[in-house]
Each structure stands twice: as structure tokens, then as C-alpha cells.
Scaffold this active site. Structure first.
Site, PDB file in Angstrom:
ATOM      1  N   GLU A 252      -6.493   5.272 -51.837  1.00 32.52           N
ATOM      2  CA  GLU A 252      -6.649   5.599 -53.250  1.00 32.52           C
ATOM      3  C   GLU A 252      -5.594   4.906 -54.108  1.00 32.52           C
ATOM      4  O   GLU A 252      -4.394   5.011 -53.852  1.00 32.52           O
ATOM      5  CB  GLU A 252      -6.578   7.113 -53.456  1.00 32.52           C
ATOM      6  CG  GLU A 252      -6.872   7.516 -54.890  1.00 32.52           C
ATOM      7  CD  GLU A 252      -7.158   8.992 -55.051  1.00 32.52           C
ATOM      8  OE1 GLU A 252      -7.048   9.478 -56.188  1.00 32.52           O
ATOM      9  OE2 GLU A 252      -7.481   9.651 -54.058  1.00 32.52           O
TER      10      GLU A 252
ATOM     11  N   LYS B 224      -5.849  18.917 -54.885  1.00 39.64           N
ATOM     12  CA  LYS B 224      -6.291  17.649 -54.308  1.00 39.64           C
ATOM     13  C   LYS B 224      -5.213  16.587 -54.517  1.00 39.64           C
ATOM     14  O   LYS B 224      -4.932  15.778 -53.631  1.00 39.64           O
ATOM     15  CB  LYS B 224      -7.613  17.226 -54.945  1.00 39.64           C
ATOM     16  CG  LYS B 224      -8.261  15.993 -54.303  1.00 39.64           C
ATOM     17  CD  LYS B 224      -7.833  14.690 -54.944  1.00 39.64           C
ATOM     18  CE  LYS B 224      -8.523  13.505 -54.290  1.00 39.64           C
ATOM     19  NZ  LYS B 224      -8.059  12.208 -54.836  1.00 39.64           N
TER      20      LYS B 224
ATOM     21  N   ASP C  90      -2.760  15.617 -37.780  1.00 38.61           N
ATOM     22  CA  ASP C  90      -4.143  15.990 -38.096  1.00 38.61           C
ATOM     23  C   ASP C  90      -4.243  16.410 -39.557  1.00 38.61           C
ATOM     24  O   ASP C  90      -3.956  17.559 -39.899  1.00 38.61           O
ATOM     25  CB  ASP C  90      -4.578  17.124 -37.157  1.00 38.61           C
ATOM     26  CG  ASP C  90      -6.048  17.479 -37.302  1.00 38.61           C
ATOM     27  OD1 ASP C  90      -6.686  17.045 -38.284  1.00 38.61           O
ATOM     28  OD2 ASP C  90      -6.567  18.197 -36.423  1.00 38.61           O
TER      29      ASP C  90
ATOM     30  N   HIS D  86      -3.608   5.060 -63.444  1.00 45.02           N
ATOM     31  CA  HIS D  86      -4.554   5.000 -62.330  1.00 45.02           C
ATOM     32  C   HIS D  86      -5.428   3.756 -62.431  1.00 45.02           C
ATOM     33  O   HIS D  86      -5.616   3.033 -61.454  1.00 45.02           O
ATOM     34  CB  HIS D  86      -5.429   6.253 -62.325  1.00 45.02           C
ATOM     35  CG  HIS D  86      -6.425   6.275 -61.206  1.00 45.02           C
ATOM     36  ND1 HIS D  86      -6.069   6.559 -59.906  1.00 45.02           N
ATOM     37  CD2 HIS D  86      -7.751   6.039 -61.192  1.00 45.02           C
ATOM     38  CE1 HIS D  86      -7.139   6.506 -59.138  1.00 45.02           C
ATOM     39  NE2 HIS D  86      -8.180   6.188 -59.899  1.00 45.02           N
TER      40      HIS D  86
END
Length: 442
Positions: A86, A282, A298, A395
């Protein structure tokens, strides 16, 4: 259906797997075949190692492995390895690290390291009798039965820390579980925990069948459904924090006091509004997952645990907190993290080994602290952007190269358009428009 069902796929060579896949699930695309094979490593031994990480492998899927520098954590400097696709995640983390570098950096505290596993079973006999039998007899047997499995872990200071019977018959008729608490030291401990639980489940059934305290119908009513670790580990928890005087919040576009107030408002919104809390968390996991993946842990287990913890009050809430008291701005994250630095991929994957070396070969507790800091830094960077310039400015700047690559821009075109958008807000529409204009004029 002919050709779409295959027997013995795992026994086929990699080339034959690709041929079958391309023939039956593409338009017999030579391009797809070329793409799958071009990602194989030239080093055959290294490729074999990667092939054996999973099953039915036909290729490798690469993700960027980057570095976020300038993290001051508990007085020590760190550069954080991050694996993410991302745009802006690594840059945002690095910016947050630099922002707090001259304000004391990040402070951390491990609040617990307990991991959990459960034996889920149904029993419809006398409840009081079973409870007494468990406390006075079975509990000791379960500890004894797992002594060999836990020997090495106990020698390192870990092992089983408690065994508790939980009565859940009010939720589901006849449903109980035995909750076992573990300290797995520097390993994540999944295989160790599951081995202990399966041995205990076997002893539970054997001892019940041999006991003279229960009638035959009570013995027959005992049904062990499953034995498995829990990825929800609320007592394997760490806290990461930053703080400074409000006047030190130098963000340029507004006063430090206004920034502090708006920042706290943003955190408060994520505390009460689930729609915002989901996106808020998130963003935290953007930072956490990137380091978790880089260190061979994990990330799916970490994600599941974090979101369960965010819902512990009965409402899903943001995971970070903020306070402004006596002119002190304080921002912190408290989160459960079950991580390991031994076992799994930690000794097998060369880049995982490199990541851990870069992090000074941390213990599992030290890694918990580092990962929590990564999540806090990412959240700080996101909130700072949201309440100042807006999230898209930074972004989309990072996303500009992705757009240009999709358009097939040459190196010179990338350079020209990067300069053009240096002081402009980037949007997909505007980039395409300027790209087409450049092509027409060339």
C-alpha cells in the site's frame, strides 16, 4: 467438466501444474505462463525453500520490503522493516518517527504475555460432581500428562501457567471448555499449545471412562468437540505511547493547541462511531501488519485478535487513545500481540532473518513493543493528515508512480509528470489528463 478436475495435483511438477492451469483456466495464455515462470528465483535451492513454505506452489508473489528509519523506542534507535504493497504506509511511519524523534520518541510497556488454548466439550451429567472431579483429580492428571511436552518450554522459564474449567451451559446446553494458559517465551507457540491441548483432551476422555465416580450414561454424555489455541489473547498485551507539551506539536498549518484539540476529537470519534473505528483500526493494522509480515509472524492471527479486542466492550471501537491534561498531549495504543522470534519462518526465510537482525534480534517481548510502536506511528500519521491537509494529498502523491506505471509512462514522462504534480493535489483523473496531453504534444 472434463479437464477441470485433477487427481494428484500436488505430485505434478511445477511446469505440469502451470500447463494444466493455463490450459483449463485461461485462454491457453502464453503470457500467463510467462508471468508465472518469470517470478521463479534463479537460485534453485532458494526457490526450493520457498516452494516448501506452502503447498501446490507454482510461482512466487513479491511484495515490497521497505525500511522506515528514525524510530526512537525506549531510548534505542531502530529502523523498521516493513512489507506492504500500500502506497504511503512506509513513508507515513517514517514521518511519524521523525516527528517524535526530538520529543522523547516512543515509550513502551509489555503488560502481559499469557496465551490461551481451549478444550471444547459437551457433558450432560451431574455438574457439581464433574466440577469437583476436575478440581480434585483431573487437573493434576492433565498437568502430569503434558510434562514431557512442556519440559523444554519449562526449562526456558515458560510452560503451562493455569488450567481452568469454564461452565458455558447457560450459553449452549451441556457446553464446557477447559481453558489452559501458556507462557511460550520467544515462540508464538501455536504447535506447542495445540500439542498440549490434544494430549489433555485424550486424558480427559480416558480418565472419565476409567472413573468410578460417574455412571455409564454420564460417561457416554461426554463428547470432546475440538482442542485448539485461541487467537484472542487479551492478556498478551503491550502499550506504546508518545507524549509532549502541547506547544511542541509543530504542524505549521494550525496552532499546536488547535491541532491537539482536533486530534483528540478524531480519536474520540473513533471511540464512539463504528464506521470510523473500522477505518481507524485498519490504518493501525497497516503499520502493524507490515512489520509482522516482515518478521515472519501470522498477520491474520494478529488482525483477528486486534479486532476482537476492539469489540471487548460490546461495541467496536478505535484502538488508540488520546488525552490533553495540564498542557501535556498524550497518545497511546494498547493492543494484544502474540508474536514469536523462534520457530515457523523465523529461521527459514532469509528476509525474515534479515528483518530480525535489523531489529537487533529482539526477544518476543521486544518485538511486541516494536510492532505496537509501528501501529501507533501509522495512526498518528493518518490522523495528522486527516485533520490538516487531508489524507489524499500525501497518499495520492505516493500513488502517482503506480498510476503512471499503469499508463505505461516512460522514465522521462514519469520525471516530467512528477515535477508537474510536485505542488499539486494528485487525482487519477488529472494524472490521466496530463499524461494524454503530454503524449499528444510529444
Amino acid at each position: 467438466m472434463e479437464g477441470l478436475i485433477v487427481n494428484g495435483f500436488s505430485r505434478l511438477s511445477k511446469e505440469d501444474r502451470i500447463n494444466w492451469l493455463v490450459k483449463n483456466f485461461t485462454n491457453n495464455s502464453l503470457k500467463t505462463k510467462e508471468i508465472l515462470s518469470q517470478y521463479w528465483l534463479d537460485n534453485k535451492e532458494l526457490q526450493k525453500l520457498h516452494d516448501e513454505f506452502s503447498e501446490n506452489t507454482i510461482s512466487n508473489f513479491f511484495l515490497p520490503w521497505g525500511i522506515a528509519p528514525n524510530f526512537l523506542i525506549d531510548g534505542e534507535m531502530y529502523a523498521l522493516p516493513m512489507v506492504t504493497e500500500e502506497s504511503s504506509v512506509v513513508a507515513a511511519s517514517a514521518n511519524a518517527a521523525k516527528f517524535w524523534l526530538n520529543k522523547g520518541g516512543f515509550s513502551t510497556q509489555v503488560l502481559g504475555t499469557t496465551k490461551l488454548g481451549h478444550i471444547h466439550f459437551f457433558y450432560k451429567g451431574n455438574k457439581e460432581k464433574f466440577t469437583n472431579w476436575f478440581q480434585n483429580f483431573l487437573k493434576i492428571k492433565l498437568e502430569d500428562a503434558t510434562a514431557e511436552i512442556t519440559q523444554n518450554m519449562r526449562s526456558r522459564g515458560g510452560g503451562i501457567t493455569s488450567i481452568i474449567l469454564q461452565d458455558n451451559t447457560a450459553k449452549l446446553e451441556g457446553y464446557y471448555f477447559i481453558e489452559v494458559s501458556f507462557d511460550t517465551r520467544d515462540s508464538m507457540g501455536a504447535n506447542f499449545i495445540n500439542s498440549c491441548l490434544e494430549e489433555m483432551a485424550k486424558i480427559l476422555k480416558e480418565e472419565m471412562n476409567q472413573s468410578e465416580s460417574f455412571q455409564s450414561n454420564e460417561k457416554e454424555s461426554l463428547q470432546v468437540t475440538m482442542s485448539i489455541l485461541s487467537n484472542y489473547v487479551p492478556d498478551c498485551r503491550v502499550r506504546a505511547e508518545v507524549c509532549c507539551e502541547v506547544d511542541e506539536l509543530d504542524v505549521k498549518v494550525m496552532s499546536p493547541y488547535e491541532f491537539a484539540i482536533k486530534f483528540k476529537q478524531a480519536i474520540d470519534i473513533a471511540t464512539v462511531e463504528t464506521f470510523r473505528a473500522t477505518t481507524h483500526n485498519k490504518g493501525i493494522m497497516n503499520g502493524i501488519d507490515a512489520v509482522v509480515i516482515a518478521t515472519g509472524n501470522d498477520f491474520r492471527a494478529v488482525e483477528a485478535c486486534a479486532h476482537a479486542y476492539a469489540s471487548r466492550s460490546g461495541q467496536y471501537r478505535g484502538l488508540t487513545n488520546c488525552s490533553i491534561e495540564d498542557n501535556i498531549f498524550r497518545f497511546w495504543l494498547e493492543i494484544p500481540l502474540a508474536l514469536g522470534v523462534v520457530g515457523g519462518l523465523t529461521k527459514l526465510h532469509p528476509l525474515v532473518r534479515a528483518s530480525l537482525e535489523i531489529l537487533k534480534n529482539p526477544t518476543s517481548e521486544k518485538l511486541m513493543k516494536i510492532v505496537a510502536v509501528s501501529g501507533l506511528a501509522q495512526n498518528f500519521a493518518a490522523i495528522r493528515s486527516l485533520i490538516t491537509t487531508g489524507i489524499q494529498k500525501g497518499h495520492m502523491k505516493m500513488h502517482l508512480l503506480n498510476i503512471l506505471n499503469q499508463l505505461g509512462a516512460t522514465n522521462s514522462e514519469k520525471e516530467l509528470l512528477s515535477n508537474l504534480f510536485k505542488d499539486q493535489i494528485v487525482s487519477h483523473h488529472r494524472v490521466v489528463k496530463e499524461f494524454n496531453k503530454l503524449r499528444r504534444n510529444s
